[in-house]
Each structure stands twice: as structure tokens, then as C-alpha cells.
Design a protein around this motif. Structure first.
Motif, PDB file in Angstrom:
ATOM      1  N   GLY A   1       0.781  -1.225   0.000  1.00 39.34           N
ATOM      2  CA  GLY A   1       0.000   0.000   0.000  1.00 39.34           C
ATOM      3  C   GLY A   1       0.810   1.270   0.000  1.00 39.34           C
ATOM      4  N   GLY A   2       2.124   1.182  -0.203  1.00 32.75           N
ATOM      5  CA  GLY A   2       2.960   2.371  -0.156  1.00 32.75           C
ATOM      6  C   GLY A   2       2.832   3.275  -1.368  1.00 32.75           C
ATOM      7  N   TYR A   3       2.464   2.706  -2.512  1.00 36.24           N
ATOM      8  CA  TYR A   3       2.370   3.486  -3.749  1.00 36.24           C
ATOM      9  C   TYR A   3       0.941   3.416  -4.286  1.00 36.24           C
ATOM     10  CZ  TYR A   3       7.441   3.897  -3.742  1.00 36.24           C
ATOM     11  OH  TYR A   3       8.742   4.199  -3.396  1.00 36.24           O
ATOM     12  N   PHE A   4       0.339   4.592  -4.491  1.00 35.52           N
ATOM     13  CA  PHE A   4      -1.057   4.662  -4.906  1.00 35.52           C
ATOM     14  C   PHE A   4      -1.289   4.078  -6.292  1.00 35.52           C
ATOM     15  CE2 PHE A   4      -0.615   8.524  -2.086  1.00 35.52           C
ATOM     16  CZ  PHE A   4      -1.284   7.973  -1.011  1.00 35.52           C
ATOM     17  N   ASP A   5      -0.251   4.051  -7.134  1.00 33.46           N
ATOM     18  CA  ASP A   5      -0.428   3.633  -8.521  1.00 33.46           C
ATOM     19  C   ASP A   5      -0.341   2.126  -8.717  1.00 33.46           C
ATOM     20  OD1 ASP A   5      -0.475   6.255 -10.247  1.00 33.46           O
ATOM     21  OD2 ASP A   5       1.111   6.563  -8.770  1.00 33.46           O
ATOM     22  N   ASP A   6      -0.034   1.369  -7.661  1.00 37.08           N
ATOM     23  CA  ASP A   6       0.015  -0.092  -7.803  1.00 37.08           C
ATOM     24  C   ASP A   6      -1.351  -0.628  -8.226  1.00 37.08           C
ATOM     25  OD1 ASP A   6       2.656  -0.250  -7.066  1.00 37.08           O
ATOM     26  OD2 ASP A   6       2.261  -0.769  -4.983  1.00 37.08           O
ATOM     27  N   GLU A   7      -1.337  -1.639  -9.090  1.00 39.81           N
ATOM     28  CA  GLU A   7      -2.565  -2.307  -9.529  1.00 39.81           C
ATOM     29  C   GLU A   7      -2.415  -3.801  -9.279  1.00 39.81           C
ATOM     30  OE1 GLU A   7      -3.639  -1.373 -13.546  1.00 39.81           O
ATOM     31  OE2 GLU A   7      -2.807   0.655 -13.400  1.00 39.81           O
ATOM     32  N   ASP A   8      -3.322  -4.381  -8.550  1.00 42.75           N
ATOM     33  CA  ASP A   8      -3.269  -5.796  -8.204  1.00 42.75           C
ATOM     34  C   ASP A   8      -4.478  -6.509  -8.796  1.00 42.75           C
ATOM     35  OD1 ASP A   8      -2.896  -8.275  -7.135  1.00 42.75           O
ATOM     36  OD2 ASP A   8      -2.900  -7.648  -5.044  1.00 42.75           O
ATOM     37  N   HIS A   9      -4.223  -7.322  -9.818  1.00 43.80           N
ATOM     38  CA  HIS A   9      -5.302  -8.065 -10.480  1.00 43.80           C
ATOM     39  C   HIS A   9      -5.187  -9.564 -10.208  1.00 43.80           C
ATOM     40  CE1 HIS A   9      -6.164  -4.311 -12.576  1.00 43.80           C
ATOM     41  NE2 HIS A   9      -4.898  -4.262 -12.967  1.00 43.80           N
ATOM     42  N   GLY A  10      -4.554  -9.903  -9.124  1.00 44.30           N
ATOM     43  CA  GLY A  10      -4.420 -11.317  -8.781  1.00 44.30           C
ATOM     44  C   GLY A  10      -3.210 -11.934  -9.448  1.00 44.30           C
ATOM     45  N   SER A  11      -3.426 -12.603 -10.572  1.00 43.29           N
ATOM     46  CA  SER A  11      -2.324 -13.252 -11.279  1.00 43.29           C
ATOM     47  C   SER A  11      -1.511 -12.265 -12.100  1.00 43.29           C
ATOM     48  CB  SER A  11      -2.855 -14.364 -12.186  1.00 43.29           C
ATOM     49  OG  SER A  11      -3.731 -13.823 -13.159  1.00 43.29           O
ATOM     50  N   SER A  12      -1.973 -11.034 -12.190  1.00 37.83           N
ATOM     51  CA  SER A  12      -1.260  -9.984 -12.920  1.00 37.83           C
ATOM     52  C   SER A  12      -1.144  -8.752 -12.021  1.00 37.83           C
ATOM     53  CB  SER A  12      -1.998  -9.625 -14.215  1.00 37.83           C
ATOM     54  OG  SER A  12      -1.319  -8.607 -14.921  1.00 37.83           O
ATOM     55  N   ILE A  13       0.051  -8.189 -11.946  1.00 37.74           N
ATOM     56  CA  ILE A  13       0.311  -7.039 -11.084  1.00 37.74           C
ATOM     57  C   ILE A  13       1.013  -5.959 -11.891  1.00 37.74           C
ATOM     58  CG2 ILE A  13       1.636  -6.212  -9.085  1.00 37.74           C
ATOM     59  CD1 ILE A  13       1.359  -9.054  -7.917  1.00 37.74           C
TER      60      ILE A  13
ATOM     61  N   ARG B   1       7.386  -6.970 -18.459  1.00 35.74           N
ATOM     62  CA  ARG B   1       7.637  -5.727 -19.192  1.00 35.74           C
ATOM     63  C   ARG B   1       7.860  -4.603 -18.189  1.00 35.74           C
ATOM     64  NH1 ARG B   1       6.458  -3.954 -24.352  1.00 35.74           N
ATOM     65  NH2 ARG B   1       5.530  -5.959 -24.868  1.00 35.74           N
ATOM     66  N   TYR B   2       8.573  -3.581 -18.598  1.00 35.30           N
ATOM     67  CA  TYR B   2       8.743  -2.399 -17.759  1.00 35.30           C
ATOM     68  C   TYR B   2       8.716  -1.151 -18.633  1.00 35.30           C
ATOM     69  CZ  TYR B   2      13.590  -2.674 -19.373  1.00 35.30           C
ATOM     70  OH  TYR B   2      14.706  -2.745 -20.161  1.00 35.30           O
ATOM     71  N   TRP B   3       8.299  -0.018 -18.052  1.00 34.97           N
ATOM     72  CA  TRP B   3       8.220   1.242 -18.775  1.00 34.97           C
ATOM     73  C   TRP B   3       8.086   2.368 -17.761  1.00 34.97           C
ATOM     74  CZ3 TRP B   3       4.307  -2.154 -18.027  1.00 34.97           C
ATOM     75  CH2 TRP B   3       3.110  -1.669 -17.495  1.00 34.97           C
ATOM     76  N   ARG B   4       8.042   3.610 -18.255  1.00 37.56           N
ATOM     77  CA  ARG B   4       7.784   4.754 -17.373  1.00 37.56           C
ATOM     78  C   ARG B   4       6.555   5.514 -17.876  1.00 37.56           C
ATOM     79  NH1 ARG B   4      12.279   8.673 -15.150  1.00 37.56           N
ATOM     80  NH2 ARG B   4      12.563   9.251 -17.325  1.00 37.56           N
ATOM     81  N   GLU B   5       5.794   6.051 -16.950  1.00 34.71           N
ATOM     82  CA  GLU B   5       4.636   6.870 -17.289  1.00 34.71           C
ATOM     83  C   GLU B   5       4.372   7.824 -16.129  1.00 34.71           C
ATOM     84  OE1 GLU B   5       1.588   3.942 -17.780  1.00 34.71           O
ATOM     85  OE2 GLU B   5       1.010   3.986 -15.675  1.00 34.71           O
ATOM     86  N   ARG B   6       3.502   8.791 -16.375  1.00 29.72           N
ATOM     87  CA  ARG B   6       3.171   9.743 -15.315  1.00 29.72           C
ATOM     88  C   ARG B   6       2.117   9.139 -14.396  1.00 29.72           C
ATOM     89  NH1 ARG B   6       5.939  14.099 -15.580  1.00 29.72           N
ATOM     90  NH2 ARG B   6       6.854  14.708 -17.580  1.00 29.72           N
ATOM     91  N   GLY B   7       2.398   9.171 -13.106  1.00 29.64           N
ATOM     92  CA  GLY B   7       1.473   8.631 -12.131  1.00 29.64           C
ATOM     93  C   GLY B   7       0.415   9.631 -11.737  1.00 29.64           C
ATOM     94  N   ARG B   8      -0.390   9.264 -10.767  1.00 30.06           N
ATOM     95  CA  ARG B   8      -1.510  10.119 -10.342  1.00 30.06           C
ATOM     96  C   ARG B   8      -1.038  11.461  -9.802  1.00 30.06           C
ATOM     97  NH1 ARG B   8      -5.346   6.017  -6.830  1.00 30.06           N
ATOM     98  NH2 ARG B   8      -4.838   4.114  -7.977  1.00 30.06           N
ATOM     99  N   ASP B   9       0.157  11.494  -9.230  1.00 25.81           N
ATOM    100  CA  ASP B   9       0.667  12.745  -8.667  1.00 25.81           C
ATOM    101  C   ASP B   9       1.414  13.600  -9.690  1.00 25.81           C
ATOM    102  OD1 ASP B   9      -0.354  12.339  -6.093  1.00 25.81           O
ATOM    103  OD2 ASP B   9       1.356  11.088  -5.533  1.00 25.81           O
TER     104      ASP B   9
END
Length: 308
Positions: free
Chosen positions: A65-77, A143-151
Motif C-alpha cells: 500500500g505504499g504506492y497509490f499507482d500499484d494495480e493488483d489483479h491477482g495473477s497480474s500485477i 515488461r517495464y516502462w515509465r509513465e506519469r502517475g496520479r501525482d
């Protein structure tokens, strides 16, 4: 070199880095504190969300819960990298980049290494445990990438997919030693990405006569020419790129890997940033500017080739 699973699924300790699952720590194991996680070897850090080293890859991550932009879809994060966060408010106050612990996850992605995933009860997700922390098995960094988060700041993003089954085992005892030369075993080779062979992809490769649009090389194997169809805007979540000809490139394997991992991008005028020259074209095939722009945005403010 990084730790890899051998043919029996066992993991090996390299320079005190432990990759893979742990003997005595089964999937679903619960821990009442970060100290308990640490002592069991499941996640060997009392505060950091990522354990690992750039040279060898990431051992484990914690969703707490430290980062607001984390997405947890179970088998995919979709996991947010480390850095740039105000420890008092939890808000992002600076850009992240692919250094430090984030670089360890990049190494895991590029080398196909599995990462232990731990979920904490504080993390807002239906997949979180009712209390404490739970070890939820091995995941692959796809995969990895960069994007603008909620902040509004650039954040490093990592897409992790659950590994089907888990047989890897490692000895977590502090005194474990590297295997000697006489115990060398065959290692399991794992593909780093899915090379999709679709009718559209084959048509694009034929249009280009199986010649790489980045380097102009045509690979001729005994069974015929070989090239790969690379999607500019990636397929699947969270990108949802379309499987359309204007979203596909014909690339050699080397430049497919580089393109997927930010080694080069394609500018509006089709010049190659990170490589010399321009994107090669073929009659009857054009690449949509919107997909090229999307790919560039994934690597915004990054220097192609800097991760290699």
C-alpha cells in the motif's frame, strides 16, 4: 551470473542473492510482521519494497500500500518502482528512474528471472491477506516502462505475471555456499517474451521480405528467412494495443528486444533515437503516428541504451 533454476527446479545462492522460492516457505504462508518475513528469508528487508541487486536481479517485492499507482489483479500485477515518495504523506514528489532497486527488476525482466511476491494486509486489494503478510509465489517480470502517475511525476512500472506452478526451491540458510565445480548442473532456459506468430505479423514480414526495419539485416536460416513481428503499442493489459498492421514492425530478434525494452524509439520523422538511421519502409505498410507516440511516452526522459 544471476541465479537460475536448474533442471530440478532448485535455486542457487549467488553472492548472497537468493532468487526463486524457499524451502519451508510455501505459497500462502502468513507472517505477522516484516521482521518475520525477513527472518524467514521471504523478503530480506525491513522497509524497502524491493529486495535485489542490479547485477543479479530482484529477489522479492512487497505490495504493502505504499504506492497509490500499484494495480493488483491477482495473477497480474502492475507494480510501481521505488523512489520519489514523501515518507510522511505517501505522495509522489519526484520522478523515478531505472536505478537502484528498480534496476534489479529490470535485470529480472531481461534475464527471465522469477521474483517472489508478498502481499500485505494494508494494501487495498481483494487479493490482500486478512492480516500481516502472505507469500503468494513466483512472478515473472514481463515488461517495464515509465509513465506519469496520479501525482504527475514519472514512475517506473513493472508488469508481473504469476508463474504457473512452483517447483523452484532454495536453501535460505545464512551459511549456504555456492555449489562447487563438480556440482555444475544443466540450467533451465526460459523465453523472455512471447513471439506472436499471427497472420497479420506474417503479412508484414513478407512485405518487408523478412528484413529488419531498424538495421536492414535479413536473417537467412536453413529453413528460410527469419524475422519477428513487434507490436509498437504493446498488446494486453495495461496497454491494450491493437493487433493491426499499422501497429506492427518487422524486426530482427536483437532489435525486437531493444525496441520492447527501450533500447530505441522512433521519432515523428521516423528517425531512430538510440540508433543511427531511420525506420525502413515498404510499399503497402505504414506505422500509425499515435502508436509510435505511445511507445515514445513509455520511455519519456530515458536515454535509450542506458540500461544495457
Amino acid at each position: 551470473m544471476p541465479t537460475t533454476a536448474n533442471e530440478t527446479g532448485e535455486s542457487t545462492r549467488v553472492n548472497k542473492t537468493l532468487i526463486g522460492s524457499l524451502r519451508g516457505v510455501e505459497v500462502g504462508s502468513l507472517f505477522d510482521s516484516r521482521r518475520a518475513l525477513h527472518d524467514a528469508g521471504a523478503h530480506r528487508a525491513l522497509q524497502a519494497g524491493i529486495v535485489g541487486r542490479r547485477e543479479f536481479g530482484a529477489e522479492s517485492i512487497v505490495l504493502s500500500g505504499g504506492y497509490f499507482d500499484d494495480e493488483d489483479h491477482g495473477s497480474s500485477i502492475i507494480y510501481t518502482g521505488a523512489g520519489g515518495r514523501d515518507p510522511k504523506t505517501g505522495r509522489q514528489i519526484a520522478d523515478q528512474d531505472f536505478t537502484g532497486h528498480n534496476q534489479a527488476l529490470v535485470t529480472s525482466c531481461l534475464n527471465g528471472l522469477l521474483v517472489r511476491v508478498v502481499r500485505g494486509a494494508v494494501h487495498r486489494s481483494p487479493h490482500s491477506p486478512p492480516f500481516g503478510y502472505r507469500y503468494d509465489g513466483l512472478f515473472r517480470v514481463e515488461r517495464y516502462w515509465r509513465e506519469r502517475g496520479r501525482d504527475g511525476f514519472l514512475i517506473c512500472r513493472f508488469q508481473l505475471e504469476a508463474e504457473v506452478g512452483e517447483s523452484a526451491r532454495a536453501d535460505p540458510r545464512p551459511g549456504s555456499e555456492l555449489p562447487g565445480e563438480d556440482s555444475t548442473r544443466r540450467t533451465q532456459v526460459t523465453a523472455l517474451r512471447v513471439v506472436r506468430d499471427t497472420a497479420l505479423g506474417r503479412s508484414i514480414k513478407r512485405l518487408h521480405d523478412y528484413t529488419c526495419q531498424a538495421c536492414g539485416i535479413r536473417l537467412l536460416c536453413e529453413g528460410g528467412p527469419y524475422a519477428e513481428a513487434a507490436h509498437v503499442k504493446p498488446l494486453g493489459s495495461p496497454h491494450h494495443g491493437p493487433d493491426r498492421t499499422e501497429n506492427i514492425l518487422c524486426l530482427c530478434p536483437n532489435h525486437h528486444v531493444l525496441f520492447d525494452n527501450g533500447g530505441f524509439t522512433i521519432e515523428e520523422d521516423l528517425s531512430l533515437r538510440g540508433l543511427t538511421g531511420c525506420l525502413r519502409l515498404a510499399r503497402g505498410h505504414s506505422v500509425a503516428a499515435e502508436y509510435l507516440a505511445y511507445h515514445r511516452a513509455l520511455w519519456e526522459h530515458s536515454t535509450p541504451g542506458s540500461l544495457n
